[in-house]
Design a protein around this motif. Structure first.
Motif, PDB file in Angstrom:
ATOM      1  N   LEU A   1     -32.393  11.232  14.319  1.00 35.73           N
ATOM      2  CA  LEU A   1     -32.051  12.037  15.489  1.00 35.73           C
ATOM      3  C   LEU A   1     -30.984  11.368  16.344  1.00 35.73           C
ATOM      4  CD1 LEU A   1     -32.930  14.629  17.102  1.00 35.73           C
ATOM      5  CD2 LEU A   1     -34.469  13.117  18.365  1.00 35.73           C
ATOM      6  N   SER A   2     -31.078  10.049  16.460  1.00 38.73           N
ATOM      7  CA  SER A   2     -30.146   9.311  17.322  1.00 38.73           C
ATOM      8  C   SER A   2     -28.889   8.848  16.586  1.00 38.73           C
ATOM      9  CB  SER A   2     -30.866   8.117  17.945  1.00 38.73           C
ATOM     10  OG  SER A   2     -31.292   7.203  16.950  1.00 38.73           O
ATOM     11  N   GLY A   3     -28.744   9.273  15.329  1.00 43.29           N
ATOM     12  CA  GLY A   3     -27.540   8.950  14.578  1.00 43.29           C
ATOM     13  C   GLY A   3     -27.468   7.508  14.104  1.00 43.29           C
ATOM     14  N   ARG A   4     -28.605   6.852  13.978  1.00 44.44           N
ATOM     15  CA  ARG A   4     -28.622   5.451  13.556  1.00 44.44           C
ATOM     16  C   ARG A   4     -29.284   5.287  12.189  1.00 44.44           C
ATOM     17  NH1 ARG A   4     -31.016   2.767  18.782  1.00 44.44           N
ATOM     18  NH2 ARG A   4     -31.964   4.796  18.973  1.00 44.44           N
ATOM     19  N   SER A   5     -29.046   6.251  11.337  1.00 44.89           N
ATOM     20  CA  SER A   5     -29.584   6.217   9.984  1.00 44.89           C
ATOM     21  C   SER A   5     -28.543   6.859   9.078  1.00 44.89           C
ATOM     22  CB  SER A   5     -30.898   6.994   9.940  1.00 44.89           C
ATOM     23  OG  SER A   5     -31.466   6.951   8.656  1.00 44.89           O
ATOM     24  N   ARG A   6     -28.692   6.667   7.800  1.00 43.84           N
ATOM     25  CA  ARG A   6     -27.746   7.275   6.874  1.00 43.84           C
ATOM     26  C   ARG A   6     -27.846   8.795   6.964  1.00 43.84           C
ATOM     27  NH1 ARG A   6     -30.419   9.188   2.412  1.00 43.84           N
ATOM     28  NH2 ARG A   6     -32.427   8.238   1.955  1.00 43.84           N
ATOM     29  N   ASP A   7     -26.771   9.437   6.635  1.00 50.46           N
ATOM     30  CA  ASP A   7     -26.726  10.899   6.658  1.00 50.46           C
ATOM     31  C   ASP A   7     -27.642  11.430   5.566  1.00 50.46           C
ATOM     32  OD1 ASP A   7     -26.147  13.574   6.768  1.00 50.46           O
ATOM     33  OD2 ASP A   7     -24.014  13.361   6.360  1.00 50.46           O
ATOM     34  N   ARG A   8     -28.595  12.215   5.955  1.00 52.85           N
ATOM     35  CA  ARG A   8     -29.552  12.780   5.006  1.00 52.85           C
ATOM     36  C   ARG A   8     -29.199  14.228   4.648  1.00 52.85           C
ATOM     37  NH1 ARG A   8     -33.087   8.927   4.414  1.00 52.85           N
ATOM     38  NH2 ARG A   8     -33.762   7.594   6.100  1.00 52.85           N
ATOM     39  N   GLY A   9     -28.053  14.685   5.124  1.00 54.42           N
ATOM     40  CA  GLY A   9     -27.608  16.028   4.791  1.00 54.42           C
ATOM     41  C   GLY A   9     -28.348  17.124   5.532  1.00 54.42           C
ATOM     42  N   LEU A  10     -29.012  16.772   6.631  1.00 56.22           N
ATOM     43  CA  LEU A  10     -29.748  17.762   7.409  1.00 56.22           C
ATOM     44  C   LEU A  10     -28.880  18.275   8.553  1.00 56.22           C
ATOM     45  CD1 LEU A  10     -33.171  15.882   7.752  1.00 56.22           C
ATOM     46  CD2 LEU A  10     -32.572  17.649   6.086  1.00 56.22           C
ATOM     47  N   SER A  11     -29.081  19.523   8.905  1.00 53.00           N
ATOM     48  CA  SER A  11     -28.397  20.074  10.076  1.00 53.00           C
ATOM     49  C   SER A  11     -29.032  19.471  11.334  1.00 53.00           C
ATOM     50  CB  SER A  11     -28.543  21.602  10.100  1.00 53.00           C
ATOM     51  OG  SER A  11     -29.892  21.954  10.391  1.00 53.00           O
ATOM     52  N   ASP A  12     -28.378  19.659  12.459  1.00 49.72           N
ATOM     53  CA  ASP A  12     -28.940  19.178  13.727  1.00 49.72           C
ATOM     54  C   ASP A  12     -30.304  19.812  13.991  1.00 49.72           C
ATOM     55  OD1 ASP A  12     -26.748  17.573  14.144  1.00 49.72           O
ATOM     56  OD2 ASP A  12     -25.818  18.896  15.636  1.00 49.72           O
ATOM     57  N   ASP A  13     -30.428  21.098  13.711  1.00 50.41           N
ATOM     58  CA  ASP A  13     -31.710  21.779  13.913  1.00 50.41           C
ATOM     59  C   ASP A  13     -32.790  21.211  12.999  1.00 50.41           C
ATOM     60  OD1 ASP A  13     -30.686  23.413  15.899  1.00 50.41           O
ATOM     61  OD2 ASP A  13     -30.393  25.145  14.572  1.00 50.41           O
ATOM     62  N   GLU A  14     -32.443  20.942  11.750  1.00 50.96           N
ATOM     63  CA  GLU A  14     -33.410  20.360  10.812  1.00 50.96           C
ATOM     64  C   GLU A  14     -33.812  18.953  11.244  1.00 50.96           C
ATOM     65  OE1 GLU A  14     -32.207  22.451   6.569  1.00 50.96           O
ATOM     66  OE2 GLU A  14     -30.912  20.857   7.368  1.00 50.96           O
TER      67      GLU A  14
END
Length: 122
Positions: A48-61
């Protein structure tokens, strides 16, 4: 929802989970499962805070995943409290609400009207 009713409902679903998945709900399992859920909540927060690898989820997800993990952690904590006979209402009174006498109007701003029972109790 009242805390006792919420705890009862979570207990029922936990029993269903155990029956369906063949899990023995021992004291150890409950504590380890709580730890697992807090870990998953931490991971969801990092996403949520952008401190992880991109998991390909939308912001809502991503937000939905975080909300779900908050619910999982709370449910597991309710199960632990129930198993070890912790009266959460009583313990919240003892540990948190003993500070009511220090509540000022600015502390309740945007939460509830000043003069709310949180000040009157205790």
């Amino acid at each position: 929802m009242e805390l006792t009713r919420l705890s009862d409902d979570v207990e029922i679903i936990s029993r269903v989970y155990a029956r369906v998945h063949g899990v023995e709900r021992t004291d150890d399992w409950l504590m380890l499962k709580l730890h697992e859920e807090v870990g998953e909540l931490t991971q969801a927060f990092l996403n949520l805070s952008g401190r992880s690898r991109d998991r390909g989820l939308s912001d809502d997800e991503t937000r939905a995943a975080f909300r779900g993990e908050v619910a999982d952690a709370l449910a597991q904590l309710l199960l632990v409290a129930r198993r070890f006979d912790v009266d959460l209402s009583e313990e919240l009174e003892r540990k948190w609400f003993r500070w009511r006498h220090l509540v000022r109007p600015e502390d309740t701003a945007g939460i509830r009207d000043v003069g709310d029972p949180v000040q009157a109790r205790g």
